[in-house]
Write an enzyme that holds these catalytic residues in place. Sequence first.
Site, PDB file in Angstrom:
ATOM      1  N   THR A  63       1.348  13.175  -4.816  1.00 19.54           N
ATOM      2  CA  THR A  63       0.419  11.972  -4.121  1.00 19.54           C
ATOM      3  C   THR A  63      -0.913  12.350  -4.250  1.00 19.54           C
ATOM      4  OG1 THR A  63       0.333  10.972  -2.149  1.00 19.54           O
ATOM      5  CG2 THR A  63       0.857  13.233  -1.709  1.00 19.54           C
ATOM      6  N   LYS A  67      -1.924  12.008  -8.748  1.00 22.23           N
ATOM      7  CA  LYS A  67      -1.100  11.264  -9.318  1.00 22.23           C
ATOM      8  C   LYS A  67      -1.425  10.843 -10.908  1.00 22.23           C
ATOM      9  CE  LYS A  67       1.150   8.289  -5.892  1.00 22.23           C
ATOM     10  NZ  LYS A  67       1.490   6.844  -5.517  1.00 22.23           N
ATOM     11  N   ASP A 103       7.007   3.810  -8.039  1.00 18.95           N
ATOM     12  CA  ASP A 103       6.243   3.053  -6.936  1.00 18.95           C
ATOM     13  C   ASP A 103       6.534   1.340  -7.275  1.00 18.95           C
ATOM     14  OD1 ASP A 103       5.068   4.885  -5.470  1.00 18.95           O
ATOM     15  OD2 ASP A 103       3.113   4.672  -6.539  1.00 18.95           O
ATOM     16  N   GLY A 133      -3.828   1.374  -8.443  1.00 16.83           N
ATOM     17  CA  GLY A 133      -2.669   2.021  -9.356  1.00 16.83           C
ATOM     18  C   GLY A 133      -1.510   1.275  -8.608  1.00 16.83           C
ATOM     19  N   ALA A 134      -1.512   0.922  -7.322  1.00 19.99           N
ATOM     20  CA  ALA A 134      -0.239   0.293  -6.684  1.00 19.99           C
ATOM     21  C   ALA A 134       0.034  -1.038  -7.166  1.00 19.99           C
ATOM     22  CB  ALA A 134      -0.381   0.492  -5.053  1.00 19.99           C
ATOM     23  N   ILE A 222       1.578  -3.207   1.438  1.00 21.60           N
ATOM     24  CA  ILE A 222       2.184  -2.067   1.212  1.00 21.60           C
ATOM     25  C   ILE A 222       1.847  -0.875   2.120  1.00 21.60           C
ATOM     26  CG2 ILE A 222       2.398  -2.437  -1.356  1.00 21.60           C
ATOM     27  CD1 ILE A 222       0.380  -0.345  -2.025  1.00 21.60           C
ATOM     28  N   TYR A 224       1.838   1.060   5.402  1.00 19.79           N
ATOM     29  CA  TYR A 224       2.809   1.280   6.535  1.00 19.79           C
ATOM     30  C   TYR A 224       2.352   1.902   7.613  1.00 19.79           C
ATOM     31  CZ  TYR A 224       3.166   5.640   3.852  1.00 19.79           C
ATOM     32  OH  TYR A 224       2.902   6.834   3.227  1.00 19.79           O
ATOM     33  N   GLY A 245       5.449  -2.244   4.526  1.00 20.81           N
ATOM     34  CA  GLY A 245       5.266  -1.552   3.527  1.00 20.81           C
ATOM     35  C   GLY A 245       6.115  -0.333   3.618  1.00 20.81           C
TER      36      GLY A 245
HETATM   37  P1  ATR Z   1      -4.442   2.785  -5.375  1.00 21.66           P
HETATM   38  O1  ATR Z   1      -4.151   3.705  -6.401  1.00 21.66           O
HETATM   39  O2  ATR Z   1      -3.711   3.553  -4.142  1.00 21.66           O
HETATM   40  O3  ATR Z   1      -3.693   1.333  -5.616  1.00 21.66           O
HETATM   41  P2  ATR Z   1      -6.943   2.419  -5.785  1.00 21.66           P
HETATM   42  O4  ATR Z   1      -6.773   2.603  -7.211  1.00 21.66           O
HETATM   43  O5  ATR Z   1      -8.362   3.349  -5.345  1.00 21.66           O
HETATM   44  O6  ATR Z   1      -5.761   2.802  -4.948  1.00 21.66           O
HETATM   45  O7  ATR Z   1      -7.023   0.886  -5.698  1.00 21.66           O
HETATM   46  C1  ATR Z   1      -7.702   0.418  -4.636  1.00 21.66           C
HETATM   47  C2  ATR Z   1      -7.435  -1.175  -4.573  1.00 21.66           C
HETATM   48  O8  ATR Z   1      -7.967  -1.526  -3.380  1.00 21.66           O
HETATM   49  C3  ATR Z   1      -8.581  -1.747  -5.548  1.00 21.66           C
HETATM   50  O9  ATR Z   1      -8.516  -2.790  -5.856  1.00 21.66           O
HETATM   51  C4  ATR Z   1      -9.838  -1.830  -4.618  1.00 21.66           C
HETATM   52  O10 ATR Z   1     -10.931  -2.864  -4.965  1.00 21.66           O
HETATM   53  P3  ATR Z   1     -11.677  -2.648  -6.081  1.00 21.66           P
HETATM   54  O11 ATR Z   1     -10.979  -2.901  -7.540  1.00 21.66           O
HETATM   55  O12 ATR Z   1     -12.825  -3.875  -6.050  1.00 21.66           O
HETATM   56  O13 ATR Z   1     -12.335  -1.282  -6.176  1.00 21.66           O
HETATM   57  C5  ATR Z   1      -9.361  -2.416  -3.325  1.00 21.66           C
HETATM   58  N1  ATR Z   1     -10.089  -2.009  -2.126  1.00 21.66           N
HETATM   59  C6  ATR Z   1     -10.096  -0.688  -1.470  1.00 21.66           C
HETATM   60  N2  ATR Z   1     -10.865  -1.052  -0.470  1.00 21.66           N
HETATM   61  C7  ATR Z   1     -11.258  -2.217  -0.660  1.00 21.66           C
HETATM   62  C8  ATR Z   1     -12.220  -2.943   0.468  1.00 21.66           C
HETATM   63  N3  ATR Z   1     -12.673  -2.590   1.628  1.00 21.66           N
HETATM   64  N4  ATR Z   1     -12.244  -4.438   0.193  1.00 21.66           N
HETATM   65  C9  ATR Z   1     -11.762  -4.855  -0.863  1.00 21.66           C
HETATM   66  N5  ATR Z   1     -10.933  -4.250  -1.899  1.00 21.66           N
HETATM   67  C10 ATR Z   1     -10.641  -2.959  -1.626  1.00 21.66           C
END
Ligand code: ATR
Length: 281
Positions: A63, A67, A103, A133-134, A222, A224, A245
């Site tokens: 986690t 990852k 995932d 990533g998700a 997603i 939870y 989620g």
């Molecule tokens: P994970 O691997 O858990 O999916 P991540 O790779 O950090 O996490 O991706 C987070 C996603 O949430 C991204 O799409 C991010 O948007 P950006 O591509 O613009 O960075 C989005 N995200 C996170 N916080 C946000 C916020 N406050 N408002 C809008 N989008 C957000």
Amino acid sequence: MFYQLGLIGYPVEHSLSPWIHQSFLKNAHLQGRYDLIEVHPEKSLGDILLELKEQHYTGFNVTVPYKQKIMPYLDKIDTSAEHIGAVNTVIYRDGNWIGYNTDGFGFVRALEYRYPEVIEKTNIQVLLIGAGGAARGIYAALQMKDVERIDIANRTRTNALKIANQDQTKVKTDIYSLEESEKRLNQYDIIIQTTDVGMKPKQHKSIISLQNLEQPNIICDIVYQPISTNFLKNAKQRGAKILQGHLMLLFQAQRAFEIWTNQAVSIGKMDEQLKQLLEGR
Ligand code: ATR
């Protein structure tokens, strides 16, 4: 056989994975244990892998924040994990550490479990909110299904483009801003919120407004913690079906368990039990 399993991450103390995998061990009548392995960011992942090998680990979950960082230390990476660019499950097999990502697969299984009729449909139109990533894992897994379109709405357009450009398949994808997507909600059968917006302690937040929603589509989150996010509460009020989620959490774990044990395991009553555990937090 005794299954020695665990989770590496930092921090890991609040993880629900030990409860989930101990329940699977019980449901499958297998012997084993699942430990939390807190890996301080200053520690070397190479050393950790050596220690786990010496301790005869069957495999482990990965986690935040490892990852992606774990990938160069593994001997092999499954093609879908390679493509997603992140690993959440590792198995030690024939002298090799092999990485997988369960995932996206877990999300699709959760959807099939809760709404099996969705899979019968053709020309399914999906909106994915977020491009991390998700989102990448879910985008890849949905392509295995009869989905016609997966549009992506994201704050940063270039991140959404990276997902759409990398996948050369028959699925159609257009990219929208979060604001644009709010006007298009009724065009989709399934809308999936994949960012961490709305997670505790910022549970009052919602990634987009659902005020234009009129269709009885399926809305998924997603996140939870809390189990019913503001996003899902709003969706329900507007007549949508919702997917919480915790089911993705459960089914990505089920897939990991299958990889480690090479056998199917039922979730039994774990959906309800996990819901209660989360509601009590
Ligand atoms: P994970 O691997 O858990 O999916 P991540 O790779 O950090 O996490 O991706 C987070 C996603 O949430 C991204 O799409 C991010 O948007 P950006 O591509 O613009 O960075 C989005 N995200 C996170 N916080 C946000 C916020 N406050 N408002 C809008 N989008 C957000």
